[in-house]
Design an enzyme around this catalytic site. Structure first.
Site, short mmCIF file in Angstrom:
data_model
loop_
_atom_site.label_atom_id
_atom_site.label_comp_id
_atom_site.label_asym_id
_atom_site.label_seq_id
_atom_site.Cartn_x
_atom_site.Cartn_y
_atom_site.Cartn_z
CD GLU A 92 -2.65 -1.31 2.71
OE1 GLU A 92 -2.86 0.23 2.83
OE2 GLU A 92 -2.93 -2.30 3.47
CB CYS A 105 2.72 6.95 3.83
SG CYS A 105 2.76 5.81 5.16
CB CYS A 112 5.68 -5.88 9.37
SG CYS A 112 6.40 -4.83 10.57
CB CYS A 116 3.06 -3.38 16.89
SG CYS A 116 4.87 -2.93 16.41
CB CYS A 119 0.99 -2.72 13.35
SG CYS A 119 1.29 -2.08 11.96
CB CYS A 333 -0.52 1.22 6.33
SG CYS A 333 0.36 2.42 4.91
N1 SAH Z 1 7.86 -0.25 10.94
C1 SAH Z 1 7.80 1.11 10.84
C2 SAH Z 1 7.10 2.57 10.11
C3 SAH Z 1 5.36 1.82 9.92
S1 SAH Z 1 4.39 1.56 11.25
C4 SAH Z 1 6.99 1.79 12.41
O1 SAH Z 1 7.11 0.50 13.62
O2 SAH Z 1 7.87 2.86 12.95
C5 SAH Z 1 3.77 3.87 10.63
C6 SAH Z 1 3.28 4.62 12.46
O3 SAH Z 1 1.79 3.71 12.45
C7 SAH Z 1 3.65 4.10 13.38
O4 SAH Z 1 4.51 4.38 14.17
C8 SAH Z 1 3.35 2.81 13.35
O5 SAH Z 1 2.95 2.13 15.15
C9 SAH Z 1 1.90 2.99 13.67
N2 SAH Z 1 0.98 2.75 13.15
C10 SAH Z 1 0.24 0.77 13.16
N3 SAH Z 1 -0.82 0.64 13.54
C11 SAH Z 1 -1.78 1.76 14.20
C12 SAH Z 1 -3.16 2.15 14.09
N4 SAH Z 1 -3.70 0.94 14.57
N5 SAH Z 1 -3.24 2.52 14.80
C13 SAH Z 1 -2.71 3.97 15.11
N6 SAH Z 1 -1.10 3.64 14.55
C14 SAH Z 1 -0.54 2.80 13.81
#
Ligand code: SAH
Length: 341
Positions: A92, A105, A112, A116, A119, A333
């Site tokens: 995406e 973005c 990944c 997390c 995510c 995302c």
């Molecule tokens: N892997 C990297 C970049 C991709 S995620 C990282 O962890 O920073 C981009 C951002 O979106 C990160 O800050 C991540 O923690 C956040 N993110 C992921 N899922 C999310 C969600 N459901 N709501 C809000 N932020 C989210």
């Protein structure tokens, strides 16, 4: 013989390669400009290069292009693309329109492996790293589709950029090259969940980019619940690496903090957060967590978020509540890709 991925070459590599094929080094400048300035998708378009040379190129290399598998346009103008890669996998990219220009973005991996819990991108794990050309093509394809220039880039799409270190660094080199899009490194942000050794490695490169850290918790205990990377690199180590980064590069760091109901949103969290960030010229983005299918987390109430921000301000921490674009296209995302999978 396997054909080579010509869009992943930087200017020097391309010159060397083109000469090795028996072409002239000025051809490299022309080809680079076609690929990286004019968003060319085929050798046929390269009208200032002889037909014979174009055929030679076609026999020896390929141009990576992305196909739009799906596209969603939000009421606020945000566009979310699901791009199909040459091997059929999907990623995406999101185009956001601001007064100061267009920001994109981009994804750095297919899936990944950071795990997390809030995510969507990590559900299903990592499939593979993206090639440099595949990261670049997200920008080129989006410019081609919209007819608009992109001036800002955030590496915040699917994937952990520091887990695909070499290709991401090479991407930054090419996209900021003056013979290419010439996008200033100041206009590029890289977001990481906190792979500590890679932060030290990145610091050594002294790039002009902005590093963004996904913090999302103020104690190791709480952070381990949502971000397994904390098991390998606890907060003390992460913050030490951040201090080193600022010192080595002279660049400030921005911090992301997803507000999750009942997880990380108390006034005590705000106090601990201010302590973690003391000594930084810092900026915290408070992001109401986006609800994701299969995740138990919901966003903190609006008042709790405002109180949290207020507390931080009192403690001299500059915090903004992230304006959320593309709300109506469910744009955390990874979600579109998951639907597709
Ligand atoms: N892997 C990297 C970049 C991709 S995620 C990282 O962890 O920073 C981009 C951002 O979106 C990160 O800050 C991540 O923690 C956040 N993110 C992921 N899922 C999310 C969600 N459901 N709501 C809000 N932020 C989210």
């Amino acid at each position: 013989m396997e054909r080579v991925d010509i869009k992943s070459f930087d200017m020097e590599q391309l010159s060397e390669y083109v000469v090795s094929l028996g072409l002239k080094s000025f051809n490299a400048k022309q080809i680079y400009s076609w690929l990286h300035q004019k968003n060319a998708v085929s050798f046929d378009e390269m009208s200032n290069i002889s037909k014979q040379a174009r055929e030679l190129l076609g026999e020896n290399c390929f141009i990576t292009n992305l196909e739009i598998a799906q596209k969603q346009v939000s009421k606020d103008g945000t566009i979310k693309y699901l791009y199909r890669l040459p091997d059929g996998n999907c990623i995406e990219s999101v185009l956001m329109k601001y007064e100061h220009g267009n920001s994109i973005c981009v994804s750095s991996q297919v899936g990944c492996r950071m795990g997390c819990k809030f995510c969507a991108s990590t559900q299903g794990g990592k499939v593979r790293d993206l090639q440099t050309s595949e990261i670049l093509s997200q920008i080129y394809a989006t410019e081609a589709d919209t007819g608009e220039r992109i001036s800002n880039i955030v590496l915040m799409g699917i994937g952990e950029p520091l887990d695909n270190f070499d290709n991401v660094i090479h991407f930054i080199k090419i996209i900021s090259s003056k013979e290419g899009k010439n996008i200033s490194q100041r206009s590029i942000s890289l977001s990481t969940c906190g792979i500590v050794p890679k932060i030290y490695e990145l610091a050594q490169l002294k790039l002009g980019i902005t590093l963004s850290i996904s913090l999302h918790a103020t104690t190791n205990e709480a952070r381990k619940r949502t971000m397994p990377v904390t098991n390998a690199y606890p907060l003390e180590q992460l913050m030490k690496a951040c201090r080193d980064y600022t010192k080595t590069t002279g660049r400030r760091i921005s911090f992301e903090y997803a507000m999750i109901k009942g997880e990380n949103d108390t006034q005590e969290d705000a106090v601990r957060l201010s302590k973690l960030l003391s000594g930084f010229i810092n900026h915290v983005n408070l992001i109401p967590v986006n609800p994701v299918d299969g995740s138990p987390f919901t966003q903190s109430d609006a008042k709790i978020i405002r109180d949290f921000q207020h507390k931080l301000t009192q403690l001299n921490v500059n915090a903004t509540i992230r304006r959320r674009l593309g709300q109506d296209i469910s744009a955390a995302c990874g979600q579109l890709r998951n639907e597709h999978r």
